[in-house]
Every structure is written in structure tokens, then in C-alpha cells.
Design a protein around this motif. Structure first.
Motif, mmCIF file in Angstrom:
data_model
loop_
_atom_site.group_PDB
_atom_site.id
_atom_site.type_symbol
_atom_site.label_atom_id
_atom_site.label_comp_id
_atom_site.label_asym_id
_atom_site.label_seq_id
_atom_site.Cartn_x
_atom_site.Cartn_y
_atom_site.Cartn_z
ATOM 1 N N HIS A 104 31.875 46.805 32.748
ATOM 2 C CA HIS A 104 32.212 47.309 34.083
ATOM 3 C C HIS A 104 33.335 46.487 34.722
ATOM 4 O O HIS A 104 34.187 47.030 35.411
ATOM 5 C CB HIS A 104 30.977 47.350 34.981
ATOM 6 C CG HIS A 104 30.296 46.030 35.151
ATOM 7 N ND1 HIS A 104 29.441 45.518 34.192
ATOM 8 C CD2 HIS A 104 30.357 45.119 36.139
ATOM 9 C CE1 HIS A 104 29.007 44.334 34.602
ATOM 10 N NE2 HIS A 104 29.542 44.071 35.774
ATOM 11 N N MET A 148 31.205 55.366 41.831
ATOM 12 C CA MET A 148 30.368 54.304 42.394
ATOM 13 C C MET A 148 30.855 53.980 43.805
ATOM 14 O O MET A 148 31.977 54.314 44.163
ATOM 15 C CB MET A 148 30.392 53.057 41.505
ATOM 16 C CG MET A 148 31.730 52.397 41.375
ATOM 17 S SD MET A 148 31.750 50.882 40.376
ATOM 18 C CE MET A 148 30.998 51.354 38.878
ATOM 19 N N ASN A 168 32.088 49.413 47.848
ATOM 20 C CA ASN A 168 31.683 48.006 47.871
ATOM 21 C C ASN A 168 31.298 47.489 46.485
ATOM 22 O O ASN A 168 31.486 46.315 46.182
ATOM 23 C CB ASN A 168 30.545 47.778 48.862
ATOM 24 C CG ASN A 168 31.047 47.810 50.286
ATOM 25 O OD1 ASN A 168 32.220 47.558 50.560
ATOM 26 N ND2 ASN A 168 30.168 48.134 51.218
ATOM 27 N N THR A 169 30.786 48.360 45.639
ATOM 28 C CA THR A 169 30.464 47.961 44.270
ATOM 29 C C THR A 169 31.748 47.655 43.506
ATOM 30 O O THR A 169 31.822 46.673 42.769
ATOM 31 C CB THR A 169 29.654 49.062 43.555
ATOM 32 O OG1 THR A 169 28.479 49.345 44.325
ATOM 33 C CG2 THR A 169 29.266 48.647 42.157
ATOM 34 N N SER A 191 32.993 44.339 44.637
ATOM 35 C CA SER A 191 32.150 43.292 44.071
ATOM 36 C C SER A 191 32.495 43.045 42.605
ATOM 37 O O SER A 191 32.622 41.900 42.163
ATOM 38 C CB SER A 191 30.682 43.692 44.222
ATOM 39 O OG SER A 191 29.842 42.774 43.586
ATOM 40 N N TYR A 192 32.636 44.131 41.832
ATOM 41 C CA TYR A 192 32.990 43.997 40.416
ATOM 42 C C TYR A 192 34.340 43.305 40.255
ATOM 43 O O TYR A 192 34.510 42.449 39.386
ATOM 44 C CB TYR A 192 33.047 45.362 39.735
ATOM 45 C CG TYR A 192 31.708 45.969 39.394
ATOM 46 C CD1 TYR A 192 30.505 45.302 39.600
ATOM 47 C CD2 TYR A 192 31.635 47.243 38.858
ATOM 48 C CE1 TYR A 192 29.293 45.872 39.279
ATOM 49 C CE2 TYR A 192 30.423 47.829 38.523
ATOM 50 C CZ TYR A 192 29.262 47.142 38.743
ATOM 51 O OH TYR A 192 28.065 47.709 38.420
#
Length: 180
Positions: free
Chosen positions: A128, A152, A155-156, A159-160
Motif C-alpha cells: 500500500h 480509500m 486521510n488514509t 497516513s500511508y
């Protein structure tokens, strides 16, 4: 950027327009596949599969999203599927270094070494993280476009990317120390 009229012509059955459209995105599709999958053979397979899917599904594209986002979503999904099915392999491909001027040999070697370290570090990222890094920094997609491509939350994606940058920094530090 792909011309909207070319897309409409391709959707309306103009084979010449469709071929021109596929040729215009071929490099971008391959580049994404290569950085996600990490080797030429798998990238060629994935990009060919993506181009075939685009060819057969062009009529399903709707202008709600940018065409490039739609294309990146297709290639990314194919790569993720291949990545999950793939067994660990070792690439024996050698990358040739082209030296243009004998005065720049040292600089070119250094640049090639750094580029290879970055490529190797990207290959070592979790799936990811590798995908978001590829889409953000190699395909220049916005965070919102990446969220759409990967289906997705925004915010994900952030974060990633944050974790991927930290992980890359650690990996590149290891390379500098000679630990990898």
C-alpha cells in the motif's frame, strides 16, 4: 493530458482514436506498473492487461473523474492483484548506464547509484505504501485522486504517504550506512 475529444471519439467506436489514446497513455501505465511491481516482466504484463482493459471498457468511462485518474485506478488495481498473487522472485535485469560525456562520468555514476537505491527502497515498501508513493511522486496525482484510485479515505492516503516517507528515509539511511 489526453484530449477530451479523442476520448469521445474512442468511445464512439473510432478505432484510430482508440489506438492513439492507448499510445498516449502507454508510458504512464507502464511506469506505474513498474514502480508498483518492481520488475520489468511483471510491469509489461500488468500494463498490457491494463491497456486491454481500457480498450474493452473505454465506453464505461464517465467524465465524473479525470481520465488519468480512471486509467491509474485500472492499472493500480491490476498491479495490486498481481502483487498479491506473485511469489517472491529475483530480478536479474541489468540497467545500463548511458554516459554522455567523459567529464560527467563520476556524476552520472553517483546519480545512477542514488536512483538505484531509491528504486530498491521503494521495492521494499509494503504494497500500500509503494502504491501511494508511485501514484503521488511518479504519476503526480493529488491526494484526492489517489484516494479515488485506491478507493480509500483521503486521510488514509495521507497516513500511508507519511509512513512511506518515514520508511523510505530509514531505508535510504541504511543504504548510506551500507547495511543493505
Amino acid at each position: 493530458m489526453v484530449d477530451a475529444e479523442l476520448i469521445r471519439s474512442a468511445q464512439n467506436g473510432d478505432r484510430k482514436a482508440l489506438v492513439q489514446l492507448l499510445e498516449s497513455i502507454e508510458h504512464s501505465v507502464y511506469r506505474t506498473a513498474f514502480y508498483i511491481l518492481g520488475n520489468e516482466h511483471d510491469a509489461l504484463d500488468a500494463s498490457q492487461e491494463a491497456l486491454i482493459r481500457i480498450y474493452t471498457k473505454i465506453d464505461t468511462y464517465q467524465e465524473k473523474a479525470k481520465f488519468s485518474t480512471w486509467v491509474q485506478r485500472i492499472v493500480t488495481n491490476i498491479c495490486i492483484d498481481k502483487f498479491r498473487k506473485k511469489k517472491e522472485t529475483v530480478s536479474i535485469d541489468q540497467h545500463e548506464l548511458t554516459l554522455y560525456d567523459s567529464h560527467d562520468v563520476e556524476r552520472e555514476i553517483e546519480r545512477a547509484g542514488v536512483a538505484e537505491e531509491v528504486r530498491e527502497a521503494i521495492k521494499r515498501l509494503p504494497e500500500h505504501q509503494r502504491t501511494v508513493v508511485t501514484l503521488r511522486y511518479l504519476q503526480d496525482l493529488s491526494y484526492g485522486e489517489i484516494a479515488e484510485v485506491m478507493d480509500m479515505p483521503l486521510n488514509t492516503v495521507k497516513s500511508y504517504l507519511y509512513r512511506a516517507r518515514q520508511h523510505l528515509q530509514e531505508l535510504l539511511h541504511e543504504y548510506q550506512k551500507g547495511g543493505v
